[in-house]
Design a protein around this motif. Structure first.
Motif, PDB file in Angstrom:
ATOM      1  N   LEU A   1       0.859  -1.385   0.024  1.00 50.48           N
ATOM      2  CA  LEU A   1      -0.105   0.022  -0.038  1.00 50.48           C
ATOM      3  C   LEU A   1       0.985   1.153   0.045  1.00 50.48           C
ATOM      4  CD1 LEU A   1      -2.769  -0.973   2.382  1.00 50.48           C
ATOM      5  CD2 LEU A   1      -2.867  -1.199   0.089  1.00 50.48           C
ATOM      6  N   ALA A   2       0.539   2.224  -0.845  1.00 43.02           N
ATOM      7  CA  ALA A   2       1.175   3.420  -0.827  1.00 43.02           C
ATOM      8  C   ALA A   2       0.714   4.314   0.305  1.00 43.02           C
ATOM      9  CB  ALA A   2       0.977   4.107  -2.257  1.00 43.02           C
ATOM     10  N   GLU A   3       1.650   5.389   0.494  1.00 47.10           N
ATOM     11  CA  GLU A   3       1.185   6.498   1.511  1.00 47.10           C
ATOM     12  C   GLU A   3      -0.100   7.326   0.896  1.00 47.10           C
ATOM     13  OE1 GLU A   3       3.148  10.513   3.729  1.00 47.10           O
ATOM     14  OE2 GLU A   3       4.411   9.093   2.409  1.00 47.10           O
ATOM     15  N   GLY A   4      -1.118   7.461   1.928  1.00 48.56           N
ATOM     16  CA  GLY A   4      -2.473   8.020   1.744  1.00 48.56           C
ATOM     17  C   GLY A   4      -3.282   7.010   0.963  1.00 48.56           C
TER      18      GLY A   4
ATOM     19  N   LEU B   1      -1.570   7.152  -6.822  1.00 52.37           N
ATOM     20  CA  LEU B   1      -0.935   5.634  -6.772  1.00 52.37           C
ATOM     21  C   LEU B   1      -1.220   5.040  -5.427  1.00 52.37           C
ATOM     22  CD1 LEU B   1       2.827   4.894  -7.539  1.00 52.37           C
ATOM     23  CD2 LEU B   1       1.367   3.902  -5.955  1.00 52.37           C
ATOM     24  N   LEU B   2      -2.043   3.947  -5.666  1.00 55.38           N
ATOM     25  CA  LEU B   2      -2.658   3.327  -4.182  1.00 55.38           C
ATOM     26  C   LEU B   2      -1.933   2.078  -3.803  1.00 55.38           C
ATOM     27  CD1 LEU B   2      -6.546   3.602  -5.199  1.00 55.38           C
ATOM     28  CD2 LEU B   2      -5.246   4.983  -4.048  1.00 55.38           C
ATOM     29  N   ALA B   3      -1.351   1.382  -4.775  1.00 57.49           N
ATOM     30  CA  ALA B   3      -0.604   0.019  -4.182  1.00 57.49           C
ATOM     31  C   ALA B   3       0.481  -0.310  -5.428  1.00 57.49           C
ATOM     32  CB  ALA B   3      -1.391  -0.844  -4.002  1.00 57.49           C
ATOM     33  N   THR B   4       1.684  -0.852  -4.924  1.00 59.99           N
ATOM     34  CA  THR B   4       2.722  -1.191  -5.860  1.00 59.99           C
ATOM     35  C   THR B   4       2.958  -2.963  -5.959  1.00 59.99           C
ATOM     36  OG1 THR B   4       4.512  -0.855  -4.395  1.00 59.99           O
ATOM     37  CG2 THR B   4       3.875   0.865  -5.950  1.00 59.99           C
TER      38      THR B   4
END
Length: 322
Positions: free
Chosen positions: A165-168, A216-219
């Motif tokens: 998960l990305a920040e925010g 950008l929500l997730a990588t």
């Protein structure tokens, strides 16, 4: 657990009542799925190979399982065709596949027209959502970046992964609607599956300017440790994209060394169903419909039959169009 379930249902009911108060909540959503040129492997086992496009049946089942109906979107049509669909459908899906994302393919040319119509409808106050999966995700990044390709080569075919998960990430439509237990499944288990050779790195996501329009929500990470964007959504518009394939988890069953990473655990299927339900709910916020019931009926995918193609391709079934 019973109390938690009651609380969850109560919260859900409150959300739905709030949504219904603000929108004409549509209980008969219809989603258009873009077709694309078929590969030789799809046509290999068929006596009649005179087809120009296909849609994997797993996409159709995916959104039907969430209570939506599907209209296939044909290739090489005039702009009026795509404009009419943008005025009558409740959402669009760019599926994964193996076609060009540029105007050099029917998929890319039709996708560019649909993308512009989605932007135009939303600019006029019509809530018209768009989802892109894998190749469709890549096409959205291409179109949103002014038809410039910022994708990097990566090695992530037949690979199941958790999401990082990305920040925010909670500042998003997707994750504010995702139950905590689904977030746990998606981030701690190999619940998403990938089949791609190109990806959007976080660095290119920023340099391209996409981060000005999209969250950008997730990588995820490829076999060589390269980090890439797995999930994104537009800051203001109902445009979403995943590099992973939610539709394959419940509905694709090829089990050779090129497809055996597809997870079929109850947890992975729960994650997949969330994404189908999420987008179907987005489509329910659009109240458009066909002018007549006859036109609606003639457009639906029920007018076509799926072909069994598992023996020659990675898809159990596909719909084929001339």
């Amino acid at each position: 657990m019973a109390g938690q379930a009651v609380l969850t249902l109560g919260v859900l009911a409150g959300v739905l009542c709030s949504v219904h108060a603000q929108f004409d909540f549509n209980l008969r959503p219809i989603i258009g799925i873009l077709s694309q040129a078929p590969s030789d492997s799809i046509l290999e086992g068929l006596e009649d190979k005179n087809y120009t496009s296909y849609i994997a049946a797993s996409y159709v089942k995916h959104f039907e399982s969430a209570g939506a109906r599907v209209v296939p979107i044909l290739l090489n049509q005039d702009d009026v065709y795509y404009e009419n669909l943008a005025k009558h459908l409740n959402g669009f899906v760019f599926p994964g596949g193996a076609n060009s994302i540029t105007n050099s393919s029917g998929y890319g040319a039709a996708g560019a027209k649909i993308y512009q119509h989605v932007l135009e409808r939303n600019s006029k106050g019509v809530y018209l959502p768009l989802w892109g999966t894998c190749l469709g995700f890549e096409m959205i990044t291409y179109l949103a970046a002014g038809e410039k390709n910022w994708l990097a080569s990566c090695h992530a075919s037949n690979k199941a992964d958790p999401l990082t998960l990305a920040e925010g990430f909670m500042d998003s439509r997707i994750f504010t609607q995702m139950p905590d237990y689904v977030i746990t499944y998606a981030t701690y288990l190999n619940a998403t599956v990938n089949f791609h050779k190109w990806c959007m790195t976080p660095e290119n996501f920023t340099v391209s300017g996409l981060n000005d329009e999209f969250k950008l929500l997730a990588t995820s990470f490829d076999f060589d440790g390269l980090e890439y964007v797995a999930l994104m959504e537009h800051n203001a518009l109902p445009i979403f994209g995943s590099q992973f394939h939610s539709e394959k988890v419940p509905f694709e069953w090829k089990n050779d060394d090129r497809h055996d990473a597809i997870p079929h655990s109850p947890q992975a299927i729960g994650v997949a169903h969330f994404f189908a339900n999420f987008f179907a709910t987005q489509a329910r916020l659009n109240s458009q419909k066909f002018p007549t019931e006859k036109e609606e009926t003639e457009a639906l995918i029920y007018n076509y039959k799926p072909f069994f193609t598992l023996e020659t391709s990675g898809f159990v079934q596909v719909y084929l169009f001339r």
